[in-house]
Design a protein around this motif. Structure first.
Motif, mmCIF file in Angstrom:
data_model
loop_
_atom_site.group_PDB
_atom_site.id
_atom_site.type_symbol
_atom_site.label_atom_id
_atom_site.label_comp_id
_atom_site.label_asym_id
_atom_site.label_seq_id
_atom_site.Cartn_x
_atom_site.Cartn_y
_atom_site.Cartn_z
ATOM 1 N N ILE A 178 -14.667 77.482 -16.271
ATOM 2 C CA ILE A 178 -15.423 76.324 -16.738
ATOM 3 C C ILE A 178 -15.285 76.243 -18.256
ATOM 4 C CG2 ILE A 178 -17.673 75.200 -16.855
ATOM 5 C CD1 ILE A 178 -18.479 76.727 -14.361
ATOM 6 N N GLU A 179 -14.774 75.138 -18.734
ATOM 7 C CA GLU A 179 -14.621 74.953 -20.171
ATOM 8 C C GLU A 179 -15.966 74.588 -20.789
ATOM 9 O OE1 GLU A 179 -11.956 72.341 -23.359
ATOM 10 O OE2 GLU A 179 -11.954 71.830 -21.218
ATOM 11 N N LEU A 180 -16.331 75.287 -21.863
ATOM 12 C CA LEU A 180 -17.593 75.032 -22.546
ATOM 13 C C LEU A 180 -17.340 74.559 -23.981
ATOM 14 C CD1 LEU A 180 -19.646 78.153 -21.376
ATOM 15 C CD2 LEU A 180 -19.764 75.828 -20.478
ATOM 16 N N PRO A 181 -18.274 73.820 -24.558
ATOM 17 C CA PRO A 181 -18.104 73.290 -25.917
ATOM 18 C C PRO A 181 -18.442 74.343 -26.975
ATOM 19 C CG PRO A 181 -20.174 72.547 -25.028
ATOM 20 C CD PRO A 181 -19.511 73.319 -23.924
ATOM 21 N N ASP A 182 -17.514 75.233 -27.258
ATOM 22 C CA ASP A 182 -17.789 76.364 -28.151
ATOM 23 C C ASP A 182 -18.279 75.917 -29.527
ATOM 24 O OD1 ASP A 182 -17.061 78.055 -26.134
ATOM 25 O OD2 ASP A 182 -15.013 78.341 -26.836
ATOM 26 N N ASP A 183 -17.592 74.974 -30.145
ATOM 27 C CA ASP A 183 -17.978 74.529 -31.489
ATOM 28 C C ASP A 183 -19.365 73.908 -31.490
ATOM 29 O OD1 ASP A 183 -15.566 75.410 -32.458
ATOM 30 O OD2 ASP A 183 -14.602 73.443 -32.349
ATOM 31 N N PHE A 184 -19.644 73.086 -30.476
ATOM 32 C CA PHE A 184 -20.960 72.451 -30.388
ATOM 33 C C PHE A 184 -22.046 73.499 -30.210
ATOM 34 C CE2 PHE A 184 -24.446 71.122 -27.669
ATOM 35 C CZ PHE A 184 -24.971 70.063 -28.391
ATOM 36 N N LEU A 185 -21.809 74.487 -29.332
ATOM 37 C CA LEU A 185 -22.818 75.509 -29.074
ATOM 38 C C LEU A 185 -23.122 76.311 -30.333
ATOM 39 C CD1 LEU A 185 -21.743 76.770 -25.536
ATOM 40 C CD2 LEU A 185 -23.802 75.488 -26.121
ATOM 41 N N LYS A 186 -22.101 76.598 -31.124
ATOM 42 C CA LYS A 186 -22.327 77.314 -32.384
ATOM 43 C C LYS A 186 -23.198 76.485 -33.321
ATOM 44 C CE LYS A 186 -18.034 79.993 -32.246
ATOM 45 N NZ LYS A 186 -16.701 80.204 -32.878
ATOM 46 N N GLN A 187 -22.914 75.193 -33.404
ATOM 47 C CA GLN A 187 -23.697 74.305 -34.253
ATOM 48 C C GLN A 187 -25.140 74.225 -33.761
ATOM 49 O OE1 GLN A 187 -22.524 70.213 -34.076
ATOM 50 N NE2 GLN A 187 -23.881 69.567 -35.731
ATOM 51 N N TRP A 188 -25.307 74.094 -32.467
ATOM 52 C CA TRP A 188 -26.646 73.982 -31.890
ATOM 53 C C TRP A 188 -27.456 75.262 -32.131
ATOM 54 C CZ3 TRP A 188 -28.052 76.373 -26.880
ATOM 55 C CH2 TRP A 188 -29.378 76.111 -26.530
ATOM 56 N N ILE A 189 -26.829 76.424 -31.928
ATOM 57 C CA ILE A 189 -27.536 77.697 -32.092
ATOM 58 C C ILE A 189 -27.921 77.926 -33.551
ATOM 59 C CG2 ILE A 189 -27.305 80.209 -31.925
ATOM 60 C CD1 ILE A 189 -25.531 79.728 -29.445
ATOM 61 N N THR A 190 -27.014 77.635 -34.475
ATOM 62 C CA THR A 190 -27.337 77.838 -35.897
ATOM 63 C C THR A 190 -28.489 76.947 -36.328
ATOM 64 O OG1 THR A 190 -25.582 76.257 -36.482
ATOM 65 C CG2 THR A 190 -25.026 78.594 -36.551
ATOM 66 N N GLN A 191 -28.541 75.717 -35.812
ATOM 67 C CA GLN A 191 -29.648 74.826 -36.148
ATOM 68 C C GLN A 191 -30.954 75.286 -35.517
ATOM 69 O OE1 GLN A 191 -29.026 70.649 -35.599
ATOM 70 N NE2 GLN A 191 -27.109 70.602 -36.734
ATOM 71 N N LYS A 192 -30.875 75.688 -34.265
ATOM 72 C CA LYS A 192 -32.092 76.084 -33.542
ATOM 73 C C LYS A 192 -32.699 77.361 -34.129
ATOM 74 C CE LYS A 192 -33.844 76.373 -28.817
ATOM 75 N NZ LYS A 192 -34.666 75.175 -28.946
ATOM 76 N N LEU A 193 -31.846 78.308 -34.517
ATOM 77 C CA LEU A 193 -32.333 79.576 -35.051
ATOM 78 C C LEU A 193 -32.431 79.562 -36.572
ATOM 79 C CD1 LEU A 193 -30.357 82.148 -32.845
ATOM 80 C CD2 LEU A 193 -32.633 81.192 -32.462
ATOM 81 N N ALA A 194 -31.988 78.454 -37.184
ATOM 82 C CA ALA A 194 -32.019 78.321 -38.654
ATOM 83 C C ALA A 194 -31.278 79.465 -39.320
ATOM 84 C CB ALA A 194 -33.456 78.241 -39.149
ATOM 85 N N ILE A 195 -30.059 79.724 -38.860
ATOM 86 C CA ILE A 195 -29.227 80.774 -39.438
ATOM 87 C C ILE A 195 -27.878 80.182 -39.812
ATOM 88 C CG2 ILE A 195 -30.356 82.634 -38.160
ATOM 89 C CD1 ILE A 195 -28.001 82.606 -36.216
ATOM 90 N N SER A 196 -27.131 80.912 -40.620
ATOM 91 C CA SER A 196 -25.819 80.447 -41.050
ATOM 92 C C SER A 196 -24.766 80.773 -39.998
ATOM 93 C CB SER A 196 -25.423 81.102 -42.373
ATOM 94 O OG SER A 196 -25.253 82.509 -42.185
ATOM 95 N N GLN A 197 -23.608 80.125 -40.133
ATOM 96 C CA GLN A 197 -22.498 80.391 -39.221
ATOM 97 C C GLN A 197 -22.073 81.852 -39.321
ATOM 98 O OE1 GLN A 197 -21.203 77.891 -37.247
ATOM 99 N NE2 GLN A 197 -19.882 79.341 -36.202
ATOM 100 N N GLU A 198 -22.092 82.394 -40.552
ATOM 101 C CA GLU A 198 -21.692 83.785 -40.756
ATOM 102 C C GLU A 198 -22.657 84.743 -40.054
ATOM 103 O OE1 GLU A 198 -19.926 81.148 -43.525
ATOM 104 O OE2 GLU A 198 -22.064 81.526 -43.149
ATOM 105 N N ALA A 199 -23.949 84.436 -40.138
ATOM 106 C CA ALA A 199 -24.951 85.292 -39.473
ATOM 107 C C ALA A 199 -24.772 85.265 -37.967
ATOM 108 C CB ALA A 199 -26.357 84.845 -39.861
ATOM 109 N N LEU A 200 -24.422 84.076 -37.441
ATOM 110 C CA LEU A 200 -24.207 83.966 -35.997
ATOM 111 C C LEU A 200 -23.014 84.790 -35.564
ATOM 112 C CD1 LEU A 200 -24.874 82.643 -33.273
ATOM 113 C CD2 LEU A 200 -23.379 80.738 -33.939
ATOM 114 N N GLU A 201 -21.940 84.776 -36.344
ATOM 115 C CA GLU A 201 -20.740 85.518 -35.990
ATOM 116 C C GLU A 201 -20.999 87.026 -35.944
ATOM 117 O OE1 GLU A 201 -18.061 84.258 -34.958
ATOM 118 O OE2 GLU A 201 -18.313 82.150 -35.478
ATOM 119 N N LYS A 202 -21.951 87.483 -36.740
ATOM 120 C CA LYS A 202 -22.247 88.934 -36.786
ATOM 121 C C LYS A 202 -23.080 89.392 -35.597
ATOM 122 C CE LYS A 202 -22.109 89.223 -41.827
ATOM 123 N NZ LYS A 202 -22.893 89.502 -43.073
ATOM 124 N N ARG A 203 -23.698 88.455 -34.887
ATOM 125 C CA ARG A 203 -24.575 88.829 -33.759
ATOM 126 C C ARG A 203 -23.745 89.199 -32.540
ATOM 127 N NH1 ARG A 203 -30.300 85.821 -33.417
ATOM 128 N NH2 ARG A 203 -30.941 86.137 -35.559
#
Length: 331
Positions: A306-331
């Motif tokens: 199943i293809e998922l919207p990776d870029d969109f999910l990253k954007q959504w998660i960073t906004q929801k958790l109020a974190i940077s893209q770099e912080a998300l990549e480290k998780r």
């Protein structure tokens, strides 16, 4: 109201909503009339404030409230009508700032993520484990009766705790500035931990090693993340006893039978056990069916791409958790 979808690809798109005066004027006017009847302003009798005054004072706020409600309803209806399979939540797109005082037409854009198209094949080679429930043991019925008797029993306040009593109080850790109300069920404590809570009295303060008591006693901190962090950081804590209760199980009598099965006619323990056994069997079969459903889903997902919207999910998660893209990549 105009709602449209602009697809970027199979997994990402933008939903646009355009709102015009015809969409909101009637509701705004109704809201202003309602405020005229309810608002209280100096110089006006209650219920007799002119609509022009309400519009001047609260018109922009009312317009914004009505418009946002209309947009939310339009989005929900559109997603349902188009049967869109969303992944994550809608992400508002940044547009020009809205001037609620001068604008009459409004536009809103929302980014969405969707599951890409997929297919799966049912095959006899697909095997999952299911459970067949044929009956209920006497021990299972006995255990249920014990729990039900305590649930419908009496709670008596006592001066000093014994094994099996419930001890309520305040757990403190001065070093961490932590304080939490806790209920300790002494019969669930391990023998080493029971020494702290058996033989205590109200208003008595106990000092003990938190890990000795709580590591093997999950009931004390289920869902309490703050308490779990405290237990990881410190050892010594204080517990001040507020109340001690002796839990008395209900008698196996007619009032107990009626409390458990108010719509059934049960007059003997044998009939009660038979009815309870049937209820347990029904619940266990439903539980087995649910486990089987989940196993089938997992097996199908494991062999389905199943293809998922990776870029969109990253954007959504960073906004929801109020974190940077770099912080998300480290998780």
């Amino acid at each position: 109201m105009q709602v449209s979808l602009q697809k970027k690809n199979d997994t990402e798109a933008t939903i646009s909503v355009k709102v015009t005066p015809e969409d909101y004027q009637a509701q705004v006017a109704q809201k202003i009339r309602e405020h005229s009847k309810k608002a209280q302003l100096k110089g006006f009798r209650p219920g007799n404030i002119p609509a022009t005054v309400i519009k001047r004072m609260y018109g922009q706020a009312i317009l914004q409230e009505v418009t946002e409600k209309l947009v939310k309803e339009a989005l929900t209806n559109y997603i349902q009508q188009e049967a869109l399979v969303l992944v994550g939540e809608l992400v508002p797109r940044e547009l020009e700032a809205i001037d609620w005082a001068t604008q009459s037409d409004f536009a809103f854009d929302y980014g969405i993520g969707m599951a890409g198209p997929f297919s799966y094949t049912l095959s006899e080679a697909l095997c999952v484990k299911g459970y067949k429930i044929d009956g209920v043991s006497d021990k299972a019925v006995d255990d249920w009766i014990t729990r039900l008797r305590y649930r419908h029993g009496e709670s008596i306040r006592v001066d000093e705790s014994e094994q099996g009593d419930t001890v309520e109080g305040t757990l403190r850790c001065a070093a961490q500035g932590f304080e939490s109300l806790q209920v300790i069920y002494t019969d669930k404590l391990n023998p080493k931990a029971q020494q702290y809570f058996v033989g205590v009295q109200e208003q008595q303060t106990i000092t003990f090693n938190a890990k000795e008591v709580f590591d093997a006693y999950s009931e004390a901190y289920i869902g309490d993340e703050e308490l779990q962090k405290i237990l990881e950081a410190v050892e010594q804590v204080e517990f001040t006893v507020a109340e001690i209760r002796l839990e008395m199980p209900a008698a196996l009598d007619q009032s107990f039978f009626d409390a458990v099965f108010p719509r059934a006619s049960v007059s003997t323990e044998a009939a009660f056990r038979q009815l309870l056994s049937a209820k347990i069997l029904q619940e266990k079969k439903a539980e087995a069916d649910s486990i089987l459903d989940e196993a089938i889903k997992e097996a199908l997902l494991a062999q389905t791409a199943i293809e998922l919207p990776d870029d969109f999910l990253k954007q959504w998660i960073t906004q929801k958790l109020a974190i940077s893209q770099e912080a998300l990549e480290k998780r």
